[in-house]
Enzyme design. Structure first.
Site, PDB file in Angstrom:
ATOM      1  N   LYS A 157      31.372  -5.682  42.022  1.00 16.84           N
ATOM      2  CA  LYS A 157      31.867  -6.627  43.109  1.00 16.84           C
ATOM      3  C   LYS A 157      33.406  -6.257  43.798  1.00 16.84           C
ATOM      4  O   LYS A 157      33.437  -5.964  44.676  1.00 16.84           O
ATOM      5  CB  LYS A 157      31.786  -8.298  42.658  1.00 16.84           C
ATOM      6  CG  LYS A 157      30.669  -8.559  42.426  1.00 16.84           C
ATOM      7  CD  LYS A 157      30.549 -10.116  41.972  1.00 16.84           C
ATOM      8  CE  LYS A 157      30.977 -11.021  43.255  1.00 16.84           C
ATOM      9  NZ  LYS A 157      29.726 -10.852  44.071  1.00 16.84           N
TER      10      LYS A 157
ATOM     11  N   GLY B  59      27.735 -10.530  49.476  1.00 21.77           N
ATOM     12  CA  GLY B  59      28.836 -11.372  49.602  1.00 21.77           C
ATOM     13  C   GLY B  59      30.302 -10.686  49.291  1.00 21.77           C
ATOM     14  O   GLY B  59      31.267 -11.254  49.697  1.00 21.77           O
ATOM     15  N   ASP B  60      30.193  -9.565  48.724  1.00 26.84           N
ATOM     16  CA  ASP B  60      31.189  -8.889  48.357  1.00 26.84           C
ATOM     17  C   ASP B  60      31.990  -8.116  49.777  1.00 26.84           C
ATOM     18  O   ASP B  60      32.979  -8.248  50.140  1.00 26.84           O
ATOM     19  CB  ASP B  60      31.112  -7.517  47.601  1.00 26.84           C
ATOM     20  CG  ASP B  60      30.374  -8.039  46.327  1.00 26.84           C
ATOM     21  OD1 ASP B  60      30.815  -9.060  45.785  1.00 26.84           O
ATOM     22  OD2 ASP B  60      29.710  -7.215  45.695  1.00 26.84           O
ATOM     23  N   ALA B  61      31.175  -7.662  50.629  1.00 28.83           N
ATOM     24  CA  ALA B  61      31.431  -7.253  51.738  1.00 28.83           C
ATOM     25  C   ALA B  61      31.991  -8.427  52.881  1.00 28.83           C
ATOM     26  O   ALA B  61      32.749  -7.957  53.580  1.00 28.83           O
ATOM     27  CB  ALA B  61      30.047  -6.514  52.606  1.00 28.83           C
TER      28      ALA B  61
END
Length: 312
Positions: free
Chosen positions: A38, A249-251
Site C-alpha cells: 500500500k 484506495g492507495d492511488a
C-alpha cells in the site's frame, strides 16, 4: 516530502481468464506482475503526480529486490530494511465475471529489523509527512504502531494512517493528521455499516471524537467522503469496468495528498482522488493513469455539512 512506510510489501500477479473449471487446464491471459504494497503504491502515484516522495519498508528475497529495484528505476528513493524471508507474492484472478483475491501472509520481520526501522525514523532527514499503510507482517504486533507514532510525535512528523488494524481506535489518540478507512474496515473495526449518507456522517463524527483530525472515507464505486471535523464533503466515483481493486484506495489517497497537502482547493483534491482511484480500479495494478483527466469533468463534489473550507 512525503515518506511512505510499507511493512508488508508484495508483488501482485493479476490474471484474467475466460472462466475457472475444476480439474481442467484453465488458460489465462493478460498476466501482469506489479511491485506493490500500500505505501509502495502511494509513493508511485505521488511520483507520477510530480510530488517528492521516498519509500520505507521491509524487503526480502527475489521479490523484495524486485520491488526496491523497480522503485529506484522510477526515481523514488528507497530506504530498505532487509529481512531473511521472501517478500510475499499475491494473486488477483478475474474469471470474466468475478474477482478472486489470494493474498499471502508476508515475510517474517524479526525484532532487530523492527529496531532498525525505529532508528531510521529517528534520524531520517526531511521527514515531514509519513504515511503508514497496509497490514503488519508476521513477527510484528500491533503495539509496534505505538512505537512508530511515539517517534513521530517527538519529531513533530505529521502522520497519515491507512491501516486495517484493530488497534486503530486507540491510535487515534495520537491525533494523526489524516486517516483513510474504507467501508469494510469501518465494519470490521468499529462494527458500523455504511448504508447511506446518514451512516457516513455518524462514522465520520465518531472518528473525529476518537482523535482523528481529518478523515478520508472511501466507499469504492459509491464515492468518498472527507471531513475535517467541522464540514463534510462528498465526491461521487467514475463508472469503470473493474479489473482489480487491489491498488485503487492507495492511488486515491496519494492523489488526494498531492493536492491537499499542497494547499489546493478541496474540490480539486477530492475529484483527483476519485478519478485516480477509478482509473486504477479499471487497470491491472496501478496501470498508466492515462484516463484520470477524462474522468474529472464527470465528477461532482457536494457539501454534506458546511465547514470552514471555502474552496467548495
Amino acid at each position: 516530502m512525503i515518506h511512505t512506510l510499507t511493512m508488508n510489501p508484495a508483488v501482485d500477479m493479476t490474471i484474467r481468464s475466460g472462466g475457472l473449471r475444476p480439474g481442467e487446464v484453465n488458460r489465462t491471459r493478460d498476466s501482469v506482475y506489479d511491485y506493490n504494497g500500500k505505501g509502495v503504491n502511494v509513493a508511485r502515484v505521488l511520483r507520477h503526480l510530480g510530488e517528492e516522495t521516498a519509500a520505507l519498508g521491509f524487503f526480502g528475497g527475489f521479490s523484495g529486490r524486485f520491488i526496491v529495484d523497480s522503485l529506484r528505476d522510477e526515481g523514488i528513493p528507497v530506504y530498505p530494511i532487509p529481512v531473511e524471508d521472501t517478500t510475499r507474492v499475491n494473486i488477483f484472478l478475474n474469471d470474466g465475471s468475478q474477482e478472486y483475491k489470494l493474498v499471502g501472509e508476508g515475510a517474517r520481520v524479526p525484532p532487530d529489523a523492527q529496531a532498525q526501522l525505529l532508528a531510521l525514523l529517528e534520524e531520517l532527514p526531511e521527514l515531514q509527512y509519513l504515511t503508514i499503510n497496509g497490514s503488519l507482517p508476521p513477527g510484528i504486533g500491533e503495539d509496534f504502531y505505538d512505537s512508530i507514532l511515539e517517534v513521530c510525535r517527538r519529531r513533530g512528523v505529521q502522520v497519515i494512517l491507512d491501516i486495517s488494524a484493530r488497534r486503530l481506535p486507540r491510535l487515534l489518540g495520537f491525533s494523526p493528521l489524516l486517516i483513510k478507512p474504507n467501508d469494510e474496515e469501518v465494519r470490521e473495526i468499529w462494527g458500523m455499516t455504511i448504508a447511506g449518507e446518514r451512516d457516513a456522517v455518524e462514522v465520520l463524527d465518531l472518528l473525529h471524537g476518537q482523535g482523528a483530525r481529518n478523515v478520508l472515507l472511501t466507499l469504492g464505486e459509491k464515492g468518498l467522503y472527507f471531513s475535517d471535523g467541522d464540514g463534510i464533503w462528498y465526491c461521487d466515483a467514475p463508472r469503470v469496468e473493474l479489473v482489480s481493486s487491489a491498488c485503487a484506495g492507495d492511488a486515491c489517497l496519494a492523489a488526494f495528498l498531492s493536492r491537499w497537502l499542497a494547499g489546493a482547493g478541496l474540490e480539486e483534491a477530492l475529484k483527483l482522488a476519485s478519478a485516480t482511484g477509478g482509473d486504477v480500479a479499471g487497470s491491472a495494478g496501478i496501470g498508466s493513469l492515462s484516463r484520470v483527466t477524462g474522468y474529472l469533468p464527470g465528477l461532482t463534489v457536494k457539501t454534506v455539512r458546511p465547514g470552514k473550507d471555502k474552496s467548495i
